[in-house]
Design a protein around this motif. Structure first.
Motif, PDB file in Angstrom:
ATOM      1  N   ARG A 226       8.792  11.305 -10.746  1.00  0.00           N
ATOM      2  CA  ARG A 226       7.826  11.565  -9.677  1.00  0.00           C
ATOM      3  C   ARG A 226       7.901  13.027  -9.237  1.00  0.00           C
ATOM      4  O   ARG A 226       6.874  13.692  -9.046  1.00  0.00           O
ATOM      5  N   THR A 235      -1.366  15.410  -7.777  1.00  0.00           N
ATOM      6  CA  THR A 235      -1.076  14.002  -7.504  1.00  0.00           C
ATOM      7  C   THR A 235      -1.682  13.530  -6.176  1.00  0.00           C
ATOM      8  O   THR A 235      -1.292  12.477  -5.662  1.00  0.00           O
ATOM      9  N   THR A 239      -1.099   7.290  -6.705  1.00  0.00           N
ATOM     10  CA  THR A 239      -0.019   6.556  -6.056  1.00  0.00           C
ATOM     11  C   THR A 239       0.899   5.997  -7.128  1.00  0.00           C
ATOM     12  O   THR A 239       0.456   5.263  -8.019  1.00  0.00           O
ATOM     13  N   ALA A 241       3.895   3.644  -7.357  1.00  0.00           N
ATOM     14  CA  ALA A 241       4.676   2.656  -6.611  1.00  0.00           C
ATOM     15  C   ALA A 241       5.924   2.282  -7.405  1.00  0.00           C
ATOM     16  O   ALA A 241       5.855   1.513  -8.373  1.00  0.00           O
ATOM     17  N   ASP A 277      -9.149   6.549  -7.699  1.00  0.00           N
ATOM     18  CA  ASP A 277      -7.793   7.046  -7.519  1.00  0.00           C
ATOM     19  C   ASP A 277      -6.851   6.286  -8.454  1.00  0.00           C
ATOM     20  O   ASP A 277      -7.033   5.084  -8.697  1.00  0.00           O
ATOM     21  N   PHE A 279      -3.595   4.378  -9.553  1.00  0.00           N
ATOM     22  CA  PHE A 279      -2.503   3.579  -8.989  1.00  0.00           C
ATOM     23  C   PHE A 279      -1.603   3.129 -10.136  1.00  0.00           C
ATOM     24  O   PHE A 279      -2.066   2.519 -11.111  1.00  0.00           O
ATOM     25  N   SER A 281       2.137   1.201 -11.011  1.00  0.00           N
ATOM     26  CA  SER A 281       3.229   0.367 -10.509  1.00  0.00           C
ATOM     27  C   SER A 281       4.323   0.269 -11.564  1.00  0.00           C
ATOM     28  O   SER A 281       4.038   0.071 -12.749  1.00  0.00           O
TER      29      SER A 281
END
Length: 363
Positions: A226, A235, A239, A241, A277, A279, A281
């Motif tokens: 990250r 970024t 997101t 996660a 956007d 996302f 995970s």
């Protein structure tokens, strides 16, 4: 390979005849054959074992083969892998560096499988081995040659890339369509060669058969990635996660694990959907000696019906608007399998992808 029943009590005359033929074939096979009891102690070897190793039959009897054949450069991790596979009752193949009686090194290709009695219990093990030292030597020389060539090509490609960068500062060339094509080609060539060198580096490391193992915190690896993304990419519309528990520890090779996660997570940015956007995970569960990773995104996705058989093949690309070398997923699969694991994918066009990686804890 299926497990073989040892019992011969109910064999027909024809089957007994075939078994006698098989015994003759094994005795005269060019491949070395070792039969052990259920504890791994040798009870029989064929003549080829003597030719391959230099040891007489009598020297093998009542010993584990490794007691005679393993030496100081025999990989401990490979020996442990073989031991684990034998204990699990599975048939398997493995290459290993062993030593002949005169102390010379020899690369052996092993195929080991259990024999089971009528109750399904393991009664014996059969090991078949071939000396592949000459092949390994040729491959090593070829890989060294490829490595040197790739290094020289990368140097020249980077020189071209640097020159185009310097020339692009001249206003007249910034809008020249031929120069723009040249600049793109230089970048593509450089990226491809760097990818190929990474693949050669991986194969060179894999050949050592002695991957260092340590305790790895998978949550922390994702957090490091990250931080890298925050410096390399925009970024603001992404997101990530990280749903991996902070105490998720696994014994594995940290370099491979970092590379696997970095490649998969980088792809989520490279193939993000332009109209929403991003996302991403990341989940992980550690259980039964394995760690199961799941990386999901809401990006462009892929059509597995038409491209599913190409997903992990070298030089495969699936989106024309993004420049790719087609090496990333191939390298990921090679690294996952080097760790003894598996990788699968679920994906739908316009609806993102989920990559599932399962790797065992290494001892």
């Amino acid at each position: 390979m299926q497990h073989t029943e040892l019992s011969t009590s109910n064999l027909t005359p024809d089957e007994n005849h075939i078994n006698k033929l098989l015994a003759v074939a094994i005795r005269n096979s060019q491949g070395g054959v070792i039969i052990t009891d259920h504890n791994g102690l040798t009870i029989w070897v064929n003549e080829s074992i003597e030719k391959i190793t230099g040891y007489k039959r009598e020297e093998f009897l009542n010993k584990k083969p490794g007691e005679l054949l393993q030496g100081k450069e025999t990989s401990e991790s490979t020996v442990q892998f073989i031991s684990d596979q034998i204990k699990s009752g599975k048939s398997f193949k493995q290459e290993i560096l062993n030593y002949s009686k005169d102390g010379s090194k020899m690369w052996l290709n092993l195929e080991i499988f259990p024999l089971r009695d009528e109750l399904g219990e393991i009664s014996h093990y059969v090991g078949i081995q071939h000396n592949i030292s000459e092949l390994v030597d040729k491959n090593e020389k070829l890989e060294n040659f490829n490595y040197l060539v790739s290094h020289d090509l990368i140097t020249q490609a980077n020189n071209i890339k640097s020159l185009t960068t310097l020339l692009s500062k001249k206003t007249a060339l910034q809008t020249n369509k031929y120069f723009i094509l040249l600049e793109k080609s230089a970048n593509r060539l450089s990226n491809t060669l760097i990818g190929l060198k990474s693949l050669l580096d991986f194969k060179k490391t894999k050949k050592s058969y002695s991957l260092p193992v340590e305790k790895v915190n998978v949550h922390e690896i994702v957090e490091k990635i990250r931080e890298t993304f925050n410096t390399q990419y925009d970024t603001t519309r992404m997101t990530l996660a990280n749903q991996i528990p902070t105490n998720t520890i696994v014994r594995t090779n940290v370099i491979y694990m970092e590379s696997i996660l970095l490649n998969l997570l980088s792809n989520t940015i490279r193939y993000r959907h332009p109209e929403r956007d991003l996302f991403v995970s990341v989940e992980a569960v550690s259980k039964n000696g394995y760690i199961d990773l799941e990386i999901s995104d809401n990006g462009l996705g892929m059509d597995l019906e038409s491209d599913g058989d190409r997903i992990f093949k070298i030089f495969s690309t699936f989106h024309n608007h993004v420049e790719g070398t087609g090496l990333g997923l191939y390298l990921v699969k090679q690294q996952v399998e080097a760790l003894g694991g598996t990788i699968t994918v679920e994906s739908y066009p316009e609806n993102g992808s989920t990559f599932m990686v399962s790797v065992p804890e290494m001892t």
